[in-house]
Design an enzyme around this catalytic site. Structure first.
Site, PDB file in Angstrom:
ATOM      1  N   SER A  43       0.802  -1.234   0.000  1.00  8.75           N
ATOM      2  CA  SER A  43       0.000   0.000   0.000  1.00  8.75           C
ATOM      3  C   SER A  43       0.827   1.272   0.000  1.00  8.75           C
ATOM      4  O   SER A  43       0.255   2.355  -0.191  1.00  8.75           O
ATOM      5  CB  SER A  43      -0.934  -0.006   1.222  1.00  8.75           C
ATOM      6  OG  SER A  43      -1.866  -1.063   1.125  1.00  8.75           O
ATOM      7  N   THR A  44       2.119   1.185   0.221  1.00  9.82           N
ATOM      8  CA  THR A  44       2.929   2.405   0.207  1.00  9.82           C
ATOM      9  C   THR A  44       3.008   3.028  -1.186  1.00  9.82           C
ATOM     10  O   THR A  44       3.423   4.185  -1.311  1.00  9.82           O
ATOM     11  CB  THR A  44       4.363   2.122   0.710  1.00  9.82           C
ATOM     12  OG1 THR A  44       4.948   1.079  -0.080  1.00  9.82           O
ATOM     13  CG2 THR A  44       4.356   1.724   2.173  1.00  9.82           C
TER      14      THR A  44
END
Length: 585
Positions: free
Chosen positions: A303-304
């Site tokens: 998700s970064t």
């Protein structure tokens, strides 16, 4: 009979005989004198004095190497990280030791802290050689104890041994040298030619037992190696190492690593790894502990990279931070998989998609984007290409390029699966956001030891500001609350990535990630924290990796003397940016 006279029994020596003997003795003396003259005075005589002098030199004149001092490695503030110290190595001429008595063999072995049987077998193995190391890298006191035994055929030579004052704190970055003081890993290997000096030589006279009688001349002076100044700030390195070690231990993780970049210069200020090792004593060290995971290990960022996907959407001009996406009913079916949010968020804008890390929202955006445009943005930010640190074994990462993207591949790619990065690449991408869209080359060494690269504007300044404001909401009311630093605005994103197992992605093995920068309004530092395979109850990036960022940056702001400021809400900042953008249009 009459008495016999004495002179009749011992007749006298004839004069001619006496004269002959005298002449012969004189001739012998003259012959010796003439021969000595030929040997020592007449230069052209066969096997004359020049021949004898050459033979004498061949037996007594020796050329010895003078060890060169290896350059030191220091941090950006001049703190010693690696230095060579003088030591003594003991060696022997096995031919001279071949007749050593059993008593002396035992004495020598005891002084060398070796079993006498082992020493004896080594002497037999090298009995036809003239050189054999006994012990290397001893202190002058230890070497002197052995030499004081007075055993013929045992000698000492000066060498250098590498010492690392910081020990395990920066071990994987520095690497180490071998027993001959040549680089084997890390920066010691990468800059071996720079650090290594040129050995010198000298002429000495030795007696038949190999002992130095006199130094004659220096044939060539030893040239010391050059010092290397790294970009690392050991104050931040200690902070990162301490908090990373604590997090790995508390979460029962297999490993962890952290990178801190200076957003203004691109310099790497800290690069910590766990587990670590002591480079001063490598006995029993496992090879896994020697890996500089921050540069060598590749991982899926999860998700970064969602903020980067949103950035790609903003670049199309069809989206703004307030554009709403309908995520109902809380899941979306993509051919091959169903992607689910923790709850049904309903209609949410792009900002809340980042705040809540909505899988459904990002998937819908990804399916609306041209996949190669998203890949192109990732590449512009530094993913999929080496950062050019020069570190041995640096991972380039994998950024797939396809002529045809399946829907599930597009979705996975948008939320950080199907591509791999190293921690420095991810930190550089966030540094671009922090630096108002400017990408700066990453470096492990300071100017003077490197060829600086040129900064490059890779995204629009206004778009970088909008994404930064979104990332602030992750800290203020999203999944990254534990990364907050009191008195400072923080921007960042959490990631919780399933690890790949033998049968695909494992359901119970994770990699916890956090990427961010501080202060969000005038960034100084960008950082990435990765905790691999936490085995306790907590495994989310916001629970495991984010606290490491918060703890390290709290200390970093003090050390760098960055004053705290009055914090304005991220929503207010975002509204101001959108208003300013609208007035300009």
């Amino acid at each position: 009979m009459g008495a016999v006279k004495k002179k009749d029994i011992q007749p006298g020596i004839a004069r001619w005989r006496f004269a002959l003997v005298a002449v012969l003795l004189c001739l012998l003396a003259l012959t010796l004198v003439f021969h000595l003259a030929k040997l020592q005075v007449v230069p052209a005589a066969e096997r004359g004095y020049r021949f004898l002098q050459d033979q004498g030199r061949a037996r007594t004149l020796r050329t010895e190497e003078i060890a060169a001092y290896r350059g030191s490695i220091v941090d950006r503030n001049g703190e010693l990280l690696a230095v060579s110290t003088p030591v003594h190595s003991l060696w022997a001429n096995p031919k001279l030791l071949s007749e050593i008595s059993d008593a002396n063999l035992v004495r020598l072995a005891r002084a060398l802290d070796l079993p006498s049987s082992k020493l004896g077998s080594r002497l037999k193995k090298y009995r036809n050689k003239e050189f054999m190391y006994l012990r290397r890298h001893l202190s002058p006191e230890e070497a002197e104890k052995v030499l004081d035994l007075g055993i013929t055929g045992v000698f000492s030579k000066k060498e250098y041994r590498r010492f690392y004052p910081a020990g395990e704190v920066v071990a994987q970055l520095l690497g180490f040298t071998n027993i001959d003081d040549r680089g084997q890993e890390g920066m010691e290997l990468a800059y071996d030619d720079w650090l290594s000096g040129q050995p010198g030589s000298r002429q000495v006279i030795k007696d038949l037992k190999g002992r130095t009688v006199r130094d004659l001349a220096i044939r060539q002076e030893a040239q010391p190696g050059r010092d290397l100044r790294l970009s690392i700030d050991m104050r931040l390195q200690y902070l990162a190492y301490r908090e990373l070690k604590r997090a790995v231990s508390e979460n029962g993780a297999a490993s962890g690593f952290m990178v801190i970049l200076d957003t203004h210069s691109g310099d790497v200020l800290a690069m910590a790894n766990q587990p670590s090792f002591n480079p001063n004593d490598r006995k029993g060290v496992k090879s896994a502990a020697m890996r500089n995971r921050a540069l060598i290990d590749q991982f899926e960022p999860g998700s970064t990279v969602k903020p980067l996907t949103v950035l790609a959407a903003l670049e199309t001009g069809r989206y703004t931070p307030r554009t709403e996406i309908n995520t109902s009913p809380g899941y979306i079916r993509v051919p091959g998989k169903t992607l689910v949010d923790p709850v049904n968020y309903g209609k949410i804008d792009l900002t809340k998609i980042i705040t809540k890390s909505s899988q459904v929202g990002i998937t819908k955006i990804a399916l609306d984007l041209e996949p190669n445009s998203l890949r192109g943005l990732f590449y512009r930010l530094g993913l999929g290409e080496a950062v050019g640190s020069g570190f041995p074994g640096e991972a380039q990462g994998i950024l797939p390029s396809r002529s045809r993207w399946h829907p599930i591949e597009r979705a996975n790619f948008a939320f950080g699966y199907g591509l791999t990065v190293n921690a420095v690449q991810l930190a550089q991408a966030y540094s671009v956001l922090a630096n108002e869209g400017v990408k700066r080359p990453v470096s492990l060494v300071l100017s003077g030891d490197k060829v600086p690269g040129e900064p490059e504007q890779v995204i629009e300044q206004s778009l970088a500001g909008q994404v930064t404001a979104m990332l602030e909401t992750v800290i203020s009311r999203g999944t990254g609350r534990l990364a907050a630093v009191e008195g400072y605005r923080v921007a960042g994103k959490t990631g919780t990535v399933h690890k790949v197992g033998s049968s695909g992605y494992a359901d119970n093995r994770y990699r916890s990630v956090f990427a961010g920068f501080i202060p969000a309004d005038n960034p100084r530092l960008a950082a990435v924290v990765v905790i691999d395979d936490p085995s306790h109850a907590k495994y989310y990036g916001g629970e495991v990796a984010a606290p490491v960022f918060g703890s390290v940056m709290t200390g970093a702001m003090r050390l760098l003397q960055v004053p705290p400021e009055k914090i304005e809400s991220a929503e207010g900042q975002l509204a101001a940016q959108l208003s300013e953008r609208g007035s300009k249009s």
